[in-house]
Enzyme design. Structure first.
Site, PDB file in Angstrom:
ATOM      1  N   GLN A  10     -47.561 -73.135 -18.956  1.00 32.68           N
ATOM      2  CA  GLN A  10     -46.725 -72.828 -17.905  1.00 32.68           C
ATOM      3  C   GLN A  10     -45.797 -71.693 -18.181  1.00 32.68           C
ATOM      4  OE1 GLN A  10     -46.886 -74.908 -15.001  1.00 32.68           O
ATOM      5  NE2 GLN A  10     -45.808 -73.577 -13.549  1.00 32.68           N
TER       6      GLN A  10
ATOM      7  N   VAL B  51     -43.988 -68.668  -9.537  1.00 39.23           N
ATOM      8  CA  VAL B  51     -44.467 -69.553 -10.607  1.00 39.23           C
ATOM      9  C   VAL B  51     -43.455 -70.690 -11.022  1.00 39.23           C
ATOM     10  CG1 VAL B  51     -45.344 -69.790 -13.161  1.00 39.23           C
ATOM     11  CG2 VAL B  51     -45.868 -67.939 -11.564  1.00 39.23           C
ATOM     12  N   ALA B  52     -43.818 -72.096 -10.905  1.00 45.08           N
ATOM     13  CA  ALA B  52     -42.787 -73.252 -11.230  1.00 45.08           C
ATOM     14  C   ALA B  52     -42.357 -73.179 -12.735  1.00 45.08           C
ATOM     15  CB  ALA B  52     -43.605 -74.369 -11.095  1.00 45.08           C
TER      16      ALA B  52
ATOM     17  N   SER C  36     -42.801 -78.799 -13.357  1.00 47.08           N
ATOM     18  CA  SER C  36     -43.813 -79.089 -12.459  1.00 47.08           C
ATOM     19  C   SER C  36     -44.576 -80.356 -12.850  1.00 47.08           C
ATOM     20  CB  SER C  36     -44.922 -78.078 -12.675  1.00 47.08           C
ATOM     21  OG  SER C  36     -46.059 -78.410 -11.857  1.00 47.08           O
TER      22      SER C  36
ATOM     23  N   HIS D 218     -47.077 -81.302 -12.645  1.00 42.58           N
ATOM     24  CA  HIS D 218     -48.673 -80.863 -13.198  1.00 42.58           C
ATOM     25  C   HIS D 218     -48.486 -80.978 -14.700  1.00 42.58           C
ATOM     26  CE1 HIS D 218     -50.860 -80.632  -9.499  1.00 42.58           C
ATOM     27  NE2 HIS D 218     -49.752 -79.948  -8.914  1.00 42.58           N
TER      28      HIS D 218
ATOM     29  N   ASP E 277     -53.577 -82.505  -7.313  1.00 42.34           N
ATOM     30  CA  ASP E 277     -53.712 -81.960  -5.850  1.00 42.34           C
ATOM     31  C   ASP E 277     -55.318 -82.174  -5.199  1.00 42.34           C
ATOM     32  OD1 ASP E 277     -51.194 -81.092  -6.183  1.00 42.34           O
ATOM     33  OD2 ASP E 277     -51.628 -78.982  -6.696  1.00 42.34           O
TER      34      ASP E 277
ATOM     35  N   GLU F 175     -45.961 -81.599   0.957  1.00 37.76           N
ATOM     36  CA  GLU F 175     -47.048 -81.272   0.359  1.00 37.76           C
ATOM     37  C   GLU F 175     -48.217 -82.380   0.664  1.00 37.76           C
ATOM     38  OE1 GLU F 175     -45.871 -77.926  -3.178  1.00 37.76           O
ATOM     39  OE2 GLU F 175     -46.828 -79.884  -3.760  1.00 37.76           O
TER      40      GLU F 175
ATOM     41  N   HIS G 233     -50.324 -83.276  -2.619  1.00 40.85           N
ATOM     42  CA  HIS G 233     -49.951 -83.496  -4.219  1.00 40.85           C
ATOM     43  C   HIS G 233     -49.690 -84.960  -4.127  1.00 40.85           C
ATOM     44  CE1 HIS G 233     -47.562 -82.549  -7.846  1.00 40.85           C
ATOM     45  NE2 HIS G 233     -47.286 -83.591  -7.458  1.00 40.85           N
TER      46      HIS G 233
HETATM   47 ZN   LIG Z   1     -49.480 -80.235  -6.930  1.00 49.73          ZN
END
Ligand SMILES: [Zn+2]
Length: 314
Positions: A189, A218-219, A224, A226, A233, A281, A284
């Site tokens: 990331q 971009v996170a 994030s 993730h 997701d 979302e 997610h």
């Molecule tokens: Zn997600």
């Protein structure tokens, strides 16, 4: 006398039974009122009141991937792009999208104080809070298991079985959910974030502007879910878009209603965008364990609320 002695306990038992029936009816009425209330938990608190057009930023989008679990496909090029938002007005930190209908925001019970920073060491691994206020360390790296032979998607080994069970149940009902995003490391990331900054600088932005603009697509590294390895997701194979419309697919509906049974929650519901700071979302899902998922689902809580309550009661 004999007859009276005989009848007394019978009458008394019958009366107790009568009271029990009244009590049960009362409980049923209360339960019905709670269940039919929009401000209560359950699916009603996860989804928007009407179908709405979102289709913009979520901080999650990974273009080009449509890898199904267990199908043995190679990850698409999107897997190495990671977390680039699909156009529009993306901003994972904005708390939502302009023009988005927030509807009736479900209030937080006054007894809960939402903590912006949480001591994650006080929480079990499956309740770890990762958001704009709670960063993962740069070297955070959980033990991972690949989702399907040859596939590029990985998930926390401890929760892998639960994810698989959820997919098996969905497929047994004729549904076709697919994973489009899973684990990505904080260091990756960071690489993506820095690359975005460099692109902005190359495009003529100042360093400060380049940084701010990078945050919008971009996170920020470590913020994030993730990065945690417990978020995934999931979209319908009939519709791959990461938009609010995903909630209207058969897979989206099923997941919203049943994911808690496998320990997952719809992490960024429509009505708590002001708490999560992330737009709705419906794709997610976050593993939190079955007990927490069941309670969060029943009471309509998001992880921020659940964890705040838990830490206050410790
Ligand atoms: Zn997600």
């Amino acid at each position: 006398m004999r007859r009276k002695r005989y009848r007394e306990p019978v009458f008394s038992g019958g009366f107790t039974a009568f009271l029990l029936v009244i009590l049960l009816i009362g409980c049923g009425v209360v339960l019905y009122i709670v269940m039919s209330s929009d401000s209560g938990g359950g699916v009603a608190s996860l989804r928007p009141p009407v179908s709405n057009e979102s289709g913009t930023g979520d901080g999650d989008y990974e273009p080009g991937t449509s890898v199904g679990m267990g199908e043995g496909q190679d990850p698409g090029p999107g897997d190495t792009t990671d977390n680039v938002v699909a156009g529009g007005e993306p901003d994972t930190n904005s708390g939502g999208v302009e023009g988005y209908d927030y509807g009736d925001i479900t209030g937080v019970p006054p007894t809960i104080t939402l903590l912006t920073e949480v001591d994650n060491s006080l929480l079990p691994w499956y309740l770890k809070l990762v958001n704009r206020y709670n960063f993962l360390e740069y070297d955070f790296y959980p033990q991972l298991t690949y989702l399907g032979v040859g596939g590029g998607h990985r998930f926390d080994t401890r929760a892998y079985r639960a994810l698989l069970n959820m997919f098996e149940s969905a497929r047994a009902e004729g549904l076709d959910p697919i994973v489009v995003s899973s684990f990505r490391s904080v260091s990756r990331q960071t690489y993506l974030f820095n690359r975005q900054i460099q692109r902005n600088i190359d495009a003529g932005y100042s360093e400060g502007q380049a940084f701010e603009n990078a945050r919008r697509v971009v996170a920020y590294p470590g913020t994030s879910e993730h990065n945690l390895g417990l978020a995934v997701d999931i979209v319908s194979n009939s519709y791959h878009g990461l938009t609010a419309r995903q909630a209207e697919t058969a897979e989206g509906i099923w997941l919203a209603e049943n994911s808690w049974r496998y320990g997952f929650v719809l992490r960024y519901p429509y009505y708590q965008q002001h708490i999560t700071n992330i737009i709705f979302e419906p794709w997610h899902f976050r593993y939190v364990g079955v007990d927490a998922a069941a309670e969060m689902f029943a009471r309509g809580l998001v992880l921020e609320e659940f964890v705040s309550e838990l830490l206050q009661n410790q």
